[in-house]
Motif scaffolding. Structure first.
Motif, mmCIF file in Angstrom:
data_model
loop_
_atom_site.group_PDB
_atom_site.id
_atom_site.type_symbol
_atom_site.label_atom_id
_atom_site.label_comp_id
_atom_site.label_asym_id
_atom_site.label_seq_id
_atom_site.Cartn_x
_atom_site.Cartn_y
_atom_site.Cartn_z
ATOM 1 N N ALA A 37 0.794 -1.093 -0.101
ATOM 2 C CA ALA A 37 0.028 0.066 -0.116
ATOM 3 C C ALA A 37 0.910 1.304 -0.199
ATOM 4 O O ALA A 37 0.445 2.280 -0.589
ATOM 5 N N GLN A 41 0.718 3.769 -2.921
ATOM 6 C CA GLN A 41 0.238 5.409 -2.474
ATOM 7 C C GLN A 41 1.240 6.487 -2.870
ATOM 8 O O GLN A 41 1.170 7.387 -3.451
ATOM 9 N N ASP A 173 -4.286 2.742 6.517
ATOM 10 C CA ASP A 173 -4.644 4.217 6.498
ATOM 11 C C ASP A 173 -3.649 5.137 7.156
ATOM 12 O O ASP A 173 -3.362 6.198 6.502
ATOM 13 N N GLU A 176 -0.796 5.426 4.681
ATOM 14 C CA GLU A 176 -0.711 6.180 3.578
ATOM 15 C C GLU A 176 -1.161 7.712 3.967
ATOM 16 O O GLU A 176 -0.664 8.582 3.246
#
Length: 183
Positions: A37, A41, A173, A176
């Motif tokens: 991720a 990102q 989350d 990111e």
């Protein structure tokens, strides 16, 4: 997060200080999804990357150390573990392969990436070797570094990084949001 000085007309933004981020994870449970991720990102934000992404060779529980390092600049994969057979015990890190991968990453930093991603602050780094020179080189070049740190090695990481590091959980989350501040 790398601090930026506001630019005046015709002046480039200047990075003021390097930063280090540790993605802290449970021992023996590498956060593959968190690193994937992070890479996605950063690329979506247009950030240039150097370093490696860890890829599992086998999902078998008795083969947890079988990984490849994918060079984020070239896509080249390097095995950094010696195959000593199914009954082998202890760390099987191939120091020569790790040194070779680090040299390639060092060369990729000549292109001044926004972020250096490293897979693990492991036993080699805890004992003063491994990727420590690469981290120092990135800091000298004002390149932000993010690295995976298993909880077992967290105190050694803190001793190494001091107040220059932020600790992130495996939460995608959170990672990111941290990466978004790099842009």
């Amino acid at each position: 997060m790398t601090a930026m000085k506001p630019a005046t007309a015709g002046e480039e933004k200047v990075k003021l200080a390097p930063s280090l981020a540790a993605i802290v994870y449970a021992d023996n449970v590498y956060p593959d999804a968190a690193f994937a991720a992070l890479v996605t990102q950063c690329r979506s934000l247009g950030l240039s990357l150097a370093g490696v992404l860890q890829r599992r060779v086998s999902e078998a529980p008795n083969r947890r150390c079988d990984v490849l390092l994918e060079d984020l600049s070239t896509g080249r994969c390097t095995s950094i573990f010696e195959d000593r057979g199914a009954g082998a015990a202890g760390c099987r890190l191939d120091e020569a392969a790790l040194t070779e991968a680090a040299a390639r990453i060092e060369g990729n930093m000549d292109n001044r990436p926004d972020l250096l991603i490293l897979n693990k602050f492991g036993k080699a780094e805890c004992s003063g070797g491994g990727l420590l020179d690469l981290i120092a080189s990135a800091m000298d070049r004002q390149i932000t570094v993010v690295i995976g740190v298993p909880k077992t090695n967290l105190q050694a990481w803190r001793d190494f990084a001091g107040s220059l590091s932020v600790e992130l959980s495996e939460d995608i989350d959170e990672i990111e949001q941290w990466a978004a501040r790099l842009k």
